[in-house]
Scaffold this motif. Sequence first.
Motif, PDB file in Angstrom:
ATOM      1  N   UNK A 175       0.805  -1.229   0.000  1.00  0.00           N
ATOM      2  CA  UNK A 175       0.000   0.000   0.000  1.00  0.00           C
ATOM      3  C   UNK A 175       0.835   1.274   0.000  1.00  0.00           C
ATOM      4  N   UNK A 176       2.019   1.203  -0.609  1.00  0.00           N
ATOM      5  CA  UNK A 176       2.825   2.404  -0.759  1.00  0.00           C
ATOM      6  C   UNK A 176       4.053   2.454   0.122  1.00  0.00           C
ATOM      7  N   UNK A 177       4.292   1.425   0.905  1.00  0.00           N
ATOM      8  CA  UNK A 177       5.452   1.419   1.787  1.00  0.00           C
ATOM      9  C   UNK A 177       6.748   1.119   1.060  1.00  0.00           C
ATOM     10  N   UNK A 178       6.636   0.527  -0.141  1.00  0.00           N
ATOM     11  CA  UNK A 178       7.828   0.124  -0.876  1.00  0.00           C
ATOM     12  C   UNK A 178       7.566   0.224  -2.370  1.00  0.00           C
ATOM     13  N   UNK A 179       8.558   0.705  -3.128  1.00  0.00           N
ATOM     14  CA  UNK A 179       8.460   0.786  -4.589  1.00  0.00           C
ATOM     15  C   UNK A 179       9.676   0.099  -5.195  1.00  0.00           C
ATOM     16  N   UNK A 180       9.410  -0.790  -6.164  1.00  0.00           N
ATOM     17  CA  UNK A 180      10.477  -1.567  -6.795  1.00  0.00           C
ATOM     18  C   UNK A 180      10.445  -1.355  -8.302  1.00  0.00           C
TER      19      UNK A 180
ATOM     20  N   UNK B 236      13.251   1.693  -4.980  1.00  0.00           N
ATOM     21  CA  UNK B 236      13.279   3.134  -5.207  1.00  0.00           C
ATOM     22  C   UNK B 236      12.764   3.927  -4.008  1.00  0.00           C
ATOM     23  N   UNK B 237      11.961   3.256  -3.183  1.00  0.00           N
ATOM     24  CA  UNK B 237      11.383   3.915  -2.008  1.00  0.00           C
ATOM     25  C   UNK B 237      11.059   2.839  -0.991  1.00  0.00           C
TER      26      UNK B 237
END
Length: 286
Positions: A70-75, A83-84
């Motif tokens: 839900x937005x805690x991690x971006x790959x 990336x985040x």
Amino acid sequence: MSIKVIMMDVDGTLTNSQKKLTPKTKEALLKAQKAGAILILASGRPTSGLRDLEEELQMNHNHGLLVCYNGSKVVDCETNEVLFNQALSVSEGKAVLEHMKKFDRVRPMIDKGEYMYVTNVYDNMITLNGQPFNVMEYESRGGKYKLCEVDDLADFLDYEINKILTFSDPEYLQANYKEMMAPFEGKLNCMFTGPFYFEFTAMGIDKAKALDVVLKPLGYKQEEMIAFGDGQNDASMVNYAGIGVAMANAVDELKAIAQDITLSNDEDGIAESLYKYMPEIKNVCL
């Protein structure tokens, strides 16, 4: 301005009721990528639960992104670069898990590597729409996890965690969620992500924040984005995109803020909207 970014929730949005990607929706998304758009899967699922769809949609060859938890991690699909990432601290996670012990019908689940940890693998059933439903099987299969028992999740947790997911009968969660979140209001994100799911993530985390952090440095503008969703946890993303679209099967709260409402996830709603807002892809050859 042409659409360059297509953002989609997964369950209830991209996939149909059988959790499958239909041929019509798949074709529209492959055509959109060939025309130059990038795809972003934005889901409560972990990274492992999105890999099959990433491969099926060829996102690893077309600069796609996975927005997980839900937005805690971006790959990044092509490089696997994170990336985040903004996780709960160890102390925050322990506090949530200790507090959940006060609710005898709430069962937390936490992940690490290839495992999903619970206190009792047999305490896995709820009643959903009048029928028994095995939540642990549903979640572990969707996330590609093996199940593992530990006696005390709070004692076990010694690592930062992207989210803590709890489940119970929908009626029980509705009656108790305010007390479940009370110690963490203003400190953590606490929200329903389904009628039988209530989850905890780091403060300020949502799909829109993750997208903004990653997409703006890449030069994408909000008016070049279209977003599709069906649940409350999709609201920030639908608001963020230049064109925010709710599925026909979406919750009323999301429909109220969306710019458009498309067909349901069982009627290829994403494909219907893409051909409406990106008519040029109709003539793209695969």
